[in-house]
Design an enzyme around this catalytic site. Structure first.
Site, PDB file in Angstrom:
ATOM      1  N   ASP A  96       0.860  -1.178   0.000  1.00  0.00           N
ATOM      2  CA  ASP A  96       0.000   0.000   0.000  1.00  0.00           C
ATOM      3  C   ASP A  96       0.900   1.233   0.000  1.00  0.00           C
ATOM      4  OD1 ASP A  96      -1.758   2.203   1.026  1.00  0.00           O
ATOM      5  OD2 ASP A  96      -3.207   0.562   1.213  1.00  0.00           O
ATOM      6  N   ILE A  97       0.551   2.248  -0.800  1.00  0.00           N
ATOM      7  CA  ILE A  97       1.401   3.441  -0.862  1.00  0.00           C
ATOM      8  C   ILE A  97       1.264   4.310   0.391  1.00  0.00           C
ATOM      9  CG2 ILE A  97       1.505   3.532  -3.383  1.00  0.00           C
ATOM     10  CD1 ILE A  97      -0.538   5.855  -3.227  1.00  0.00           C
ATOM     11  N   HIS A 122      -9.866  -5.074  -3.549  1.00  0.00           N
ATOM     12  CA  HIS A 122      -8.547  -5.201  -2.924  1.00  0.00           C
ATOM     13  C   HIS A 122      -8.694  -5.527  -1.449  1.00  0.00           C
ATOM     14  CE1 HIS A 122      -9.550  -0.880  -2.802  1.00  0.00           C
ATOM     15  NE2 HIS A 122      -8.810  -0.774  -1.705  1.00  0.00           N
ATOM     16  N   LEU A 123      -7.935  -6.536  -1.058  1.00  0.00           N
ATOM     17  CA  LEU A 123      -7.881  -6.994   0.323  1.00  0.00           C
ATOM     18  C   LEU A 123      -6.737  -6.269   1.016  1.00  0.00           C
ATOM     19  CD1 LEU A 123      -8.527  -9.031   2.661  1.00  0.00           C
ATOM     20  CD2 LEU A 123      -6.870 -10.561   1.577  1.00  0.00           C
ATOM     21  N   HIS A 124      -7.040  -5.615   2.134  1.00  0.00           N
ATOM     22  CA  HIS A 124      -6.001  -5.001   2.958  1.00  0.00           C
ATOM     23  C   HIS A 124      -5.465  -6.067   3.897  1.00  0.00           C
ATOM     24  CE1 HIS A 124      -6.543  -0.716   1.964  1.00  0.00           C
ATOM     25  NE2 HIS A 124      -7.791  -1.090   1.717  1.00  0.00           N
TER      26      HIS A 124
END
Length: 168
Positions: free
Chosen positions: A57-58, A126-128
């Site tokens: 993740d950015i 999207h899965l965190h």
């Protein structure tokens, strides 16, 4: 990789109405995650295969914050059906593999989940994967808060998908 039974939608099949893509197309030219997966935007891919990709993740919310995404464009978790449960489960498996490769062994201190629309910053499923969850900062505790209107755990999503009727 498992194949779908005849008559069932593919795990990666999504309504064209939801993605504004032509039939059979699985790439959204406006989607930053599609661009990352297709190497049109620079990012380190920690995992990439035909079904699943993973990158950092950015704006990390934890020391280890990864995004696990379908390699082909799939809308948000609101567009999923019960036929997508294996895809979600595979996303979790890849997330765990990435954590293991990065020496995260305490899976009891990991948060896996999805943001619910309209709280998604990118319209690509999207899965965190956040670890250790005990080290989430103040804002991250809000963004990735359990039992909230904007963040859903994998178990909650799978339960909702399995409860969906065949007509959804």
């Amino acid at each position: 990789m498992a194949t779908a039974d005849v008559g069932e939608p593919s795990q990666l099949e999504v309504s064209n109405k939801e993605t504004n893509m032509a039939p059979g197309e699985r790439y959204d030219k406006k989607c930053i995650f599609c661009k990352i997966i297709n190497k049109e935007v620079s990012a380190e891919l920690l995992h990439c295969d035909e079904e699943i990709s993973c990158f950092r993740d950015i704006k990390p919310g934890a020391p280890h914050h990864y995004l696990v995404v379908p390699s082909r464009h799939v809308g948000s978790c609101k567009t999923l059906t019960k036929h997508h449960v294996p895809l979600v489960q595979r996303m979790v498996e890849v997330g765990k593999e990435i954590l293991e490769k990065n020496d995260v062994t305490d899976l009891s201190d990991v948060r896996f989940g999805f943001h619910l629309p309209p709280f998604c910053s990118v319209g690509h499923l999207h899965l965190h994967v956040l670890a250790p969850a005990s080290q989430l900062g103040f804002m991250s505790r809000l963004f990735y808060r359990l039992n909230s209107y904007w963040f859903i755990t994998v178990d909650q999503l799978i339960q909702l998908l399995n409860a969906k009727s065949e007509t959804d």
